[in-house]
Design a protein around this motif. Structure first.
Motif, PDB file in Angstrom:
ATOM      1  N   PRO A   1      -8.880  48.587  31.164  1.00 49.18           N
ATOM      2  CA  PRO A   1      -9.834  49.693  31.042  1.00 49.18           C
ATOM      3  C   PRO A   1     -10.246  50.237  32.400  1.00 49.18           C
ATOM      4  O   PRO A   1     -10.314  49.498  33.383  1.00 49.18           O
ATOM      5  CB  PRO A   1     -11.034  49.069  30.333  1.00 49.18           C
ATOM      6  N   SER A   2     -10.564  51.516  32.424  1.00 49.30           N
ATOM      7  CA  SER A   2     -11.002  52.148  33.662  1.00 49.30           C
ATOM      8  C   SER A   2     -12.424  51.706  33.996  1.00 49.30           C
ATOM      9  O   SER A   2     -13.162  51.199  33.147  1.00 49.30           O
ATOM     10  CB  SER A   2     -10.976  53.665  33.508  1.00 49.30           C
ATOM     11  N   PHE A   3     -12.807  51.934  35.237  1.00 47.40           N
ATOM     12  CA  PHE A   3     -14.164  51.624  35.670  1.00 47.40           C
ATOM     13  C   PHE A   3     -15.175  52.389  34.826  1.00 47.40           C
ATOM     14  O   PHE A   3     -16.198  51.844  34.423  1.00 47.40           O
ATOM     15  CB  PHE A   3     -14.332  51.954  37.156  1.00 47.40           C
ATOM     16  N   GLY A   4     -14.883  53.652  34.532  1.00 48.63           N
ATOM     17  CA  GLY A   4     -15.787  54.469  33.717  1.00 48.63           C
ATOM     18  C   GLY A   4     -16.003  53.885  32.330  1.00 48.63           C
ATOM     19  O   GLY A   4     -17.129  53.871  31.818  1.00 48.63           O
ATOM     20  N   TRP A   5     -14.937  53.388  31.728  1.00 50.57           N
ATOM     21  CA  TRP A   5     -15.042  52.800  30.393  1.00 50.57           C
ATOM     22  C   TRP A   5     -15.885  51.527  30.439  1.00 50.57           C
ATOM     23  O   TRP A   5     -16.740  51.302  29.586  1.00 50.57           O
ATOM     24  CB  TRP A   5     -13.654  52.499  29.836  1.00 50.57           C
ATOM     25  N   ILE A   6     -15.646  50.688  31.453  1.00 47.16           N
ATOM     26  CA  ILE A   6     -16.415  49.454  31.601  1.00 47.16           C
ATOM     27  C   ILE A   6     -17.894  49.780  31.804  1.00 47.16           C
ATOM     28  O   ILE A   6     -18.773  49.167  31.194  1.00 47.16           O
ATOM     29  CB  ILE A   6     -15.856  48.608  32.769  1.00 47.16           C
TER      30      ILE A   6
ATOM     31  N   VAL B   1      -7.903  42.866  38.774  1.00 48.11           N
ATOM     32  CA  VAL B   1      -9.249  42.771  38.193  1.00 48.11           C
ATOM     33  C   VAL B   1     -10.228  42.203  39.212  1.00 48.11           C
ATOM     34  O   VAL B   1     -11.357  42.681  39.336  1.00 48.11           O
ATOM     35  CB  VAL B   1      -9.226  41.935  36.897  1.00 48.11           C
ATOM     36  N   LYS B   2      -9.797  41.195  39.955  1.00 47.66           N
ATOM     37  CA  LYS B   2     -10.672  40.630  40.988  1.00 47.66           C
ATOM     38  C   LYS B   2     -11.001  41.681  42.051  1.00 47.66           C
ATOM     39  O   LYS B   2     -12.140  41.785  42.505  1.00 47.66           O
ATOM     40  CB  LYS B   2     -10.024  39.411  41.627  1.00 47.66           C
ATOM     41  N   ALA B   3      -9.993  42.458  42.439  1.00 48.26           N
ATOM     42  CA  ALA B   3     -10.212  43.513  43.431  1.00 48.26           C
ATOM     43  C   ALA B   3     -11.131  44.599  42.870  1.00 48.26           C
ATOM     44  O   ALA B   3     -12.037  45.078  43.570  1.00 48.26           O
ATOM     45  CB  ALA B   3      -8.878  44.114  43.866  1.00 48.26           C
ATOM     46  N   LEU B   4     -10.916  44.978  41.613  1.00 47.68           N
ATOM     47  CA  LEU B   4     -11.766  45.992  40.977  1.00 47.68           C
ATOM     48  C   LEU B   4     -13.213  45.515  40.936  1.00 47.68           C
ATOM     49  O   LEU B   4     -14.134  46.269  41.257  1.00 47.68           O
ATOM     50  CB  LEU B   4     -11.263  46.300  39.565  1.00 47.68           C
ATOM     51  N   MET B   5     -13.424  44.264  40.588  1.00 46.36           N
ATOM     52  CA  MET B   5     -14.782  43.721  40.546  1.00 46.36           C
ATOM     53  C   MET B   5     -15.408  43.707  41.939  1.00 46.36           C
ATOM     54  O   MET B   5     -16.596  43.977  42.085  1.00 46.36           O
ATOM     55  CB  MET B   5     -14.791  42.318  39.942  1.00 46.36           C
ATOM     56  N   ALA B   6     -14.621  43.416  42.954  1.00 46.72           N
ATOM     57  CA  ALA B   6     -15.144  43.424  44.320  1.00 46.72           C
ATOM     58  C   ALA B   6     -15.564  44.831  44.728  1.00 46.72           C
ATOM     59  O   ALA B   6     -16.577  45.009  45.412  1.00 46.72           O
ATOM     60  CB  ALA B   6     -14.091  42.880  45.290  1.00 46.72           C
ATOM     61  N   VAL B   7     -14.811  45.835  44.276  1.00 48.10           N
ATOM     62  CA  VAL B   7     -15.122  47.228  44.610  1.00 48.10           C
ATOM     63  C   VAL B   7     -16.371  47.709  43.880  1.00 48.10           C
ATOM     64  O   VAL B   7     -17.210  48.400  44.468  1.00 48.10           O
ATOM     65  CB  VAL B   7     -13.916  48.144  44.292  1.00 48.10           C
ATOM     66  N   ILE B   8     -16.510  47.342  42.607  1.00 42.26           N
ATOM     67  CA  ILE B   8     -17.653  47.856  41.836  1.00 42.26           C
ATOM     68  C   ILE B   8     -18.909  47.005  41.979  1.00 42.26           C
ATOM     69  O   ILE B   8     -19.994  47.440  41.604  1.00 42.26           O
ATOM     70  CB  ILE B   8     -17.313  48.037  40.337  1.00 42.26           C
ATOM     71  N   ARG B   9     -18.802  45.818  42.563  1.00 40.44           N
ATOM     72  CA  ARG B   9     -19.966  44.933  42.692  1.00 40.44           C
ATOM     73  C   ARG B   9     -21.159  45.617  43.376  1.00 40.44           C
ATOM     74  O   ARG B   9     -22.299  45.424  42.950  1.00 40.44           O
ATOM     75  CB  ARG B   9     -19.584  43.656  43.432  1.00 40.44           C
ATOM     76  N   PRO B  10     -20.955  46.448  44.418  1.00 42.59           N
ATOM     77  CA  PRO B  10     -22.115  47.110  45.033  1.00 42.59           C
ATOM     78  C   PRO B  10     -22.858  48.051  44.081  1.00 42.59           C
ATOM     79  O   PRO B  10     -24.027  48.355  44.296  1.00 42.59           O
ATOM     80  CB  PRO B  10     -21.507  47.898  46.200  1.00 42.59           C
ATOM     81  N   PHE B  11     -22.189  48.512  43.028  1.00 40.26           N
ATOM     82  CA  PHE B  11     -22.812  49.431  42.089  1.00 40.26           C
ATOM     83  C   PHE B  11     -23.484  48.707  40.928  1.00 40.26           C
ATOM     84  O   PHE B  11     -24.147  49.334  40.105  1.00 40.26           O
ATOM     85  CB  PHE B  11     -21.771  50.424  41.549  1.00 40.26           C
ATOM     86  N   LEU B  12     -23.303  47.404  40.849  1.00 37.20           N
ATOM     87  CA  LEU B  12     -23.924  46.598  39.802  1.00 37.20           C
ATOM     88  C   LEU B  12     -25.214  46.002  40.350  1.00 37.20           C
ATOM     89  O   LEU B  12     -25.377  45.850  41.550  1.00 37.20           O
ATOM     90  CB  LEU B  12     -22.995  45.444  39.389  1.00 37.20           C
ATOM     91  N   SER B  13     -26.102  45.642  39.454  1.00 38.64           N
ATOM     92  CA  SER B  13     -27.296  44.947  39.923  1.00 38.64           C
ATOM     93  C   SER B  13     -26.857  43.584  40.470  1.00 38.64           C
ATOM     94  O   SER B  13     -25.867  43.005  40.004  1.00 38.64           O
ATOM     95  CB  SER B  13     -28.297  44.772  38.785  1.00 38.64           C
ATOM     96  N   SER B  14     -27.583  43.098  41.442  1.00 37.51           N
ATOM     97  CA  SER B  14     -27.205  41.809  42.034  1.00 37.51           C
ATOM     98  C   SER B  14     -27.292  40.693  41.005  1.00 37.51           C
ATOM     99  O   SER B  14     -26.475  39.769  41.015  1.00 37.51           O
ATOM    100  CB  SER B  14     -28.074  41.503  43.246  1.00 37.51           C
ATOM    101  N   LYS B  15     -28.261  40.784  40.084  1.00 38.41           N
ATOM    102  CA  LYS B  15     -28.378  39.762  39.041  1.00 38.41           C
ATOM    103  C   LYS B  15     -27.139  39.766  38.153  1.00 38.41           C
ATOM    104  O   LYS B  15     -26.609  38.715  37.810  1.00 38.41           O
ATOM    105  CB  LYS B  15     -29.620  40.003  38.182  1.00 38.41           C
ATOM    106  N   PHE B  16     -26.685  40.952  37.761  1.00 33.04           N
ATOM    107  CA  PHE B  16     -25.501  41.023  36.909  1.00 33.04           C
ATOM    108  C   PHE B  16     -24.272  40.551  37.683  1.00 33.04           C
ATOM    109  O   PHE B  16     -23.431  39.844  37.138  1.00 33.04           O
ATOM    110  CB  PHE B  16     -25.274  42.432  36.366  1.00 33.04           C
TER     111      PHE B  16
END
Length: 101
Positions: free
Chosen positions: A11-16, A43-58
């Motif tokens: 799935p794309s970042f937008g869908w997630i 997936v690990k790389a995608l998560m590393a890229v989007i992590r700054p846009f997620l809350s730190s708790k999540f």
């Protein structure tokens, strides 16, 4: 369950992001963990890229496990529907380690 998923089927970042937002805020706050089984480097790389846009708790709730056995150490597998193809993939990648221990 991510193992051996083709990049075109991930799935794309937008869908997630949309899925995350559809979860009621109270449920998101009570979420204990988001476990990704058989993560690929993508997936690990995608998560590393989007992590700054997620809350730190999540972000702290996201966990990667490389096998169904590792998953069974965190949650009872009887409570999870695991497709046959994922079980077969896990068996081929990780041998005959018993996931019901």
């Amino acid at each position: 369950m991510n193992g051996a998923t083709l990049r075109s089927q991930i799935p794309s970042f937008g869908w997630i992001k949309q899925c995350y937002r559809t979860i009621d805020r109270r449920l998101r706050k009570n979420l204990k963990a988001m476990i990704i089984v058989h993560p690929t480097w993508y997936v690990k790389a995608l998560m590393a890229v989007i992590r700054p846009f997620l809350s730190s708790k999540f972000g702290r709730k996201v966990q990667f496990v490389d096998s169904l056995w590792e998953l069974s150490q965190q949650i009872p597998l009887e409570q999870v529907h695991i497709p046959d193809c994922v079980q077969q993939l896990d068996h081929s990648w990780n041998g005959s380690r018993d996931t019901k221990r």
